[in-house]
Design a protein around this motif. Sequence first.
Motif, short mmCIF file in Angstrom:
data_model
loop_
_atom_site.label_atom_id
_atom_site.label_comp_id
_atom_site.label_asym_id
_atom_site.label_seq_id
_atom_site.Cartn_x
_atom_site.Cartn_y
_atom_site.Cartn_z
N HIS A 85 2.68 -1.68 -2.33
CA HIS A 85 2.97 -3.09 -2.53
C HIS A 85 4.34 -3.39 -1.93
O HIS A 85 5.21 -2.52 -1.92
N VAL A 86 4.51 -4.62 -1.43
CA VAL A 86 5.81 -5.07 -0.93
C VAL A 86 6.09 -6.43 -1.55
O VAL A 86 5.21 -7.30 -1.60
N ALA A 87 7.30 -6.61 -2.02
CA ALA A 87 7.68 -7.88 -2.66
C ALA A 87 9.09 -8.27 -2.22
O ALA A 87 9.92 -7.42 -1.89
N VAL A 88 9.33 -9.57 -2.21
CA VAL A 88 10.69 -10.08 -2.04
C VAL A 88 11.22 -10.46 -3.41
O VAL A 88 10.55 -11.17 -4.17
N GLY A 89 12.39 -9.95 -3.74
CA GLY A 89 13.03 -10.27 -5.00
C GLY A 89 14.12 -11.31 -4.81
O GLY A 89 14.88 -11.25 -3.84
N ARG A 90 14.19 -12.26 -5.73
CA ARG A 90 15.23 -13.29 -5.70
C ARG A 90 15.79 -13.45 -7.10
O ARG A 90 15.06 -13.74 -8.05
N GLY A 91 17.09 -13.21 -7.24
CA GLY A 91 17.70 -13.29 -8.55
C GLY A 91 19.19 -13.08 -8.49
O GLY A 91 19.86 -13.54 -7.56
N THR A 92 19.71 -12.35 -9.48
CA THR A 92 21.15 -12.11 -9.57
C THR A 92 21.44 -10.65 -9.84
O THR A 92 20.69 -9.97 -10.55
N ILE A 248 26.08 -12.66 -9.48
CA ILE A 248 26.16 -12.88 -8.04
C ILE A 248 24.74 -13.01 -7.50
O ILE A 248 23.90 -12.13 -7.73
N GLN A 249 24.47 -14.08 -6.79
CA GLN A 249 23.13 -14.32 -6.25
C GLN A 249 22.77 -13.26 -5.19
O GLN A 249 23.61 -12.86 -4.38
N TYR A 250 21.50 -12.83 -5.21
CA TYR A 250 21.06 -11.87 -4.20
C TYR A 250 19.57 -12.02 -3.93
O TYR A 250 18.83 -12.66 -4.69
N SER A 251 19.15 -11.42 -2.83
CA SER A 251 17.74 -11.30 -2.50
C SER A 251 17.54 -9.98 -1.77
O SER A 251 18.48 -9.42 -1.20
N ALA A 252 16.32 -9.46 -1.81
CA ALA A 252 16.03 -8.18 -1.17
C ALA A 252 14.53 -7.99 -1.06
O ALA A 252 13.74 -8.66 -1.75
N GLU A 253 14.14 -7.04 -0.23
CA GLU A 253 12.75 -6.59 -0.20
C GLU A 253 12.63 -5.36 -1.11
O GLU A 253 13.54 -4.51 -1.15
N TYR A 254 11.50 -5.26 -1.80
CA TYR A 254 11.19 -4.08 -2.60
C TYR A 254 9.87 -3.49 -2.11
O TYR A 254 8.85 -4.17 -2.08
N TRP A 255 9.91 -2.21 -1.72
CA TRP A 255 8.73 -1.51 -1.21
C TRP A 255 8.32 -0.47 -2.24
O TRP A 255 9.12 0.40 -2.64
N PHE A 256 7.08 -0.55 -2.69
CA PHE A 256 6.55 0.29 -3.74
C PHE A 256 5.57 1.31 -3.14
O PHE A 256 4.67 0.95 -2.36
N TYR A 257 5.72 2.57 -3.56
CA TYR A 257 4.85 3.64 -3.05
C TYR A 257 4.16 4.33 -4.21
O TYR A 257 4.75 4.57 -5.26
N SER A 258 2.87 4.64 -4.00
CA SER A 258 2.09 5.31 -5.05
C SER A 258 1.36 6.52 -4.45
O SER A 258 1.25 6.66 -3.24
#
Length: 258
Positions: A85-92, A248-258
Amino acid sequence: MLFSQASLLLALSTVVAAAPYEKRWFGSWGQESGSSVFDSFLEFGKRHSWRGRTTYQGQCNVAAVQMPQAPKPLPPPSEGLTLYHVAVGRGTQNYTCDTSNATAVPVAAGAVASLFNVTCMSADSPTLLSVIPNVALELPTPTANDATSPIYRDISGHHYFTDLTTAFFNLDTNLNTYGAGGFKKVNASDAPATAVKGQHGQGYGAVPWLKLQAKTKDECVFQEVYRINTAGGNPPTSCQGQAAEFEIQYSAEYWFYS
C-alpha cells in the motif's frame, strides 16, 4: 527547487490534462468547487479507489514499482516482502519545550496525520506522486468536518503515536480494512537538500526519511513502513519564543510492505 502553490497547481493541472488517471485530491482542502483544479482532482480517484486488501492487484500493477531513494539510501525492504500500500500523509509533527530552560531545544513528541490512498498513482504516475506531498503541505490539514468530502472515499486511515517510540498506523476504516499496528524506527536518512522546508517555502526543513519495522510481527498484515518524500515538519533549533507544546505542519509518502 521550491515552487509556489500557484506554480504547483498549474503544473498539476497540466499533468492531469495530459494523463487523467487519478484526480480526487483537493476536495474540501481549500479549493473552490468552481475551479478547474477542483473539478479535475475530483475525478482523480477513478484509478486508485480500490477496496480491500487483495483487490488492488486487479486495479493496478505495483509489481514493478520502485520506491524513491534518499541521497543516502535507506535499507531495502526485508527479503520476501512486497509492496502492499502507498499513502500520502498530511498532518503535524509535534514537539515540546522546557520553557523554564533558556537553552532548551525542542523534543519530538510524536506526530498525527491523515493518510490517503495513492497506491495506483505510485504505479501509473510516480512523477506526479512525488510532488503531491508538497501540494498537500500548502493545503489545510483535514479535520473531522471533512468526513463528507469526496476525498474521504480514498482515506487509508490515520497515523499517530501510542508512546514516544511507537508509531501506530491504523488503516482499518469504515471503508477498508488494510490492517493496523505499532512500529519502531530502525533507520533514518536526511531528506534531500531540495526538499520543501515548510509551508509557503518557509520553515525549518523536511523531516528525515525513515524505515520502520513492526514491533510485533504477528500484529499487522504489513511488516515494514517507509516515510519518504517528506515536506516540512522539522522544528526550530531552539525553544526560544516557543510554547511548551507546539506543532509543525508536514506531509510525506508512506510505503507499506507485507
